[in-house]
Design a protein around this motif. Structure first.
Motif, PDB file in Angstrom:
ATOM      1  N   PHE A 198       1.017  -1.516  -0.092  1.00 39.99           N
ATOM      2  CA  PHE A 198       0.119  -0.406  -0.141  1.00 39.99           C
ATOM      3  C   PHE A 198       0.995   1.020  -0.834  1.00 39.99           C
ATOM      4  O   PHE A 198       1.572   1.352   1.139  1.00 39.99           O
ATOM      5  CB  PHE A 198      -1.042  -0.441   1.184  1.00 39.99           C
ATOM      6  N   GLN A 199       0.594   1.890  -0.774  1.00 41.19           N
ATOM      7  CA  GLN A 199       1.636   3.814  -0.741  1.00 41.19           C
ATOM      8  C   GLN A 199       0.005   4.561  -0.703  1.00 41.19           C
ATOM      9  O   GLN A 199      -0.340   5.166  -1.874  1.00 41.19           O
ATOM     10  CB  GLN A 199       2.477   3.427  -2.444  1.00 41.19           C
ATOM     11  N   PRO A 200       0.038   5.177   0.103  1.00 43.10           N
ATOM     12  CA  PRO A 200      -0.986   6.091   0.078  1.00 43.10           C
ATOM     13  C   PRO A 200      -0.217   7.116  -0.632  1.00 43.10           C
ATOM     14  O   PRO A 200       0.998   7.576  -0.355  1.00 43.10           O
ATOM     15  CB  PRO A 200      -0.826   6.858   2.121  1.00 43.10           C
ATOM     16  N   ALA A 201      -0.685   8.384  -0.810  1.00 45.48           N
ATOM     17  CA  ALA A 201      -0.559   9.690  -1.116  1.00 45.48           C
ATOM     18  C   ALA A 201       0.274  10.693  -0.877  1.00 45.48           C
ATOM     19  O   ALA A 201      -0.662  10.624   0.552  1.00 45.48           O
ATOM     20  CB  ALA A 201      -2.328  10.747  -1.607  1.00 45.48           C
ATOM     21  N   ASN A 202       1.049  11.301  -1.365  1.00 42.28           N
ATOM     22  CA  ASN A 202       1.422  11.926  -1.060  1.00 42.28           C
ATOM     23  C   ASN A 202       2.513  11.847   0.641  1.00 42.28           C
ATOM     24  O   ASN A 202       2.918  12.637   0.932  1.00 42.28           O
ATOM     25  CB  ASN A 202       0.789  13.423  -0.606  1.00 42.28           C
ATOM     26  N   ILE A 203       2.924  11.061   0.186  1.00 40.37           N
ATOM     27  CA  ILE A 203       3.893  10.181   1.367  1.00 40.37           C
ATOM     28  C   ILE A 203       5.362  10.132   0.934  1.00 40.37           C
ATOM     29  O   ILE A 203       5.525   9.267   0.215  1.00 40.37           O
ATOM     30  CB  ILE A 203       3.431   9.081   2.415  1.00 40.37           C
ATOM     31  N   GLY A 204       5.770  10.268   1.971  1.00 36.06           N
ATOM     32  CA  GLY A 204       7.254  10.721   0.837  1.00 36.06           C
ATOM     33  C   GLY A 204       7.533  11.048  -0.479  1.00 36.06           C
ATOM     34  O   GLY A 204       6.948  11.574  -0.515  1.00 36.06           O
TER      35      GLY A 204
END
Length: 152
Positions: free
Chosen positions: A48-54
């Motif tokens: 899972f890659q949430p928006a706008n993190i890192g």
């Protein structure tokens, strides 16, 4: 080359915003079963890659990697609790892709997520439950998913 590597992200920095774990899809609708899905659950490794993190873009990305099938869903701006069109890629007996703007797009909704707004500092496991409609490019094939992921 050495000068460029000085600016490359290192271990922890490179993983900010990447949540890894596992999950299942289950509760296959009759349209799924008619298309050849078993009524049993299927287990996957999940990212899972949430928006706008890192370094993540302004979209949520949820990827399921299995031994027989793999698929992903992404939505610009992030997933919602309402049925929303998603970009959907599927790899199984064939390869399929549908863009959220196409007539045969898949829909997805989040039923629950805890914590509800993971960020770069979230170190506890994140549990996400949801549903996918038109799964695997099969009209009205609807499945549920339940995953637990943790930031690396």
């Amino acid at each position: 080359m050495a000068a460029l590597s000085a600016f490359a992200p290192t271990g922890a920095e490179a993983q900010v915003g990447r949540f890894m774990g596992g999950g299942t899809i289950f509760n296959f609708s009759p349209a799924c079963v008619n298309a050849g899905w078993d009524r049993n659950s299927e287990a996957y490794l999940v990212r899972f890659q949430p928006a706008n993190i890192g370094s993540n873009a302004d979209r949520d990305l949820l990827t399921f990697l299995g031994s027989a099938h793999s698929f992903s869903m992404q939505r610009d701006g992030g997933f919602t609790t309402w049925w929303s069109a998603v970009d959907h890629a599927f790899l199984g007996s064939g390869i399929g892709y549908s863009d959220a703007t196409w007539d045969d797009h898949a829909d997805m909704r989040i039923m629950s997520m805890w914590p509800s707004d993971p960020d770069a500092n979230t170190m506890v496991p994140v549990r996400i439950r949801g549903q996918i409609r038109h799964f695997g490019h099969v009209p009205w094939c609807r499945v549920e998913f339940d995953v637990i992921v943790q930031q690396r």
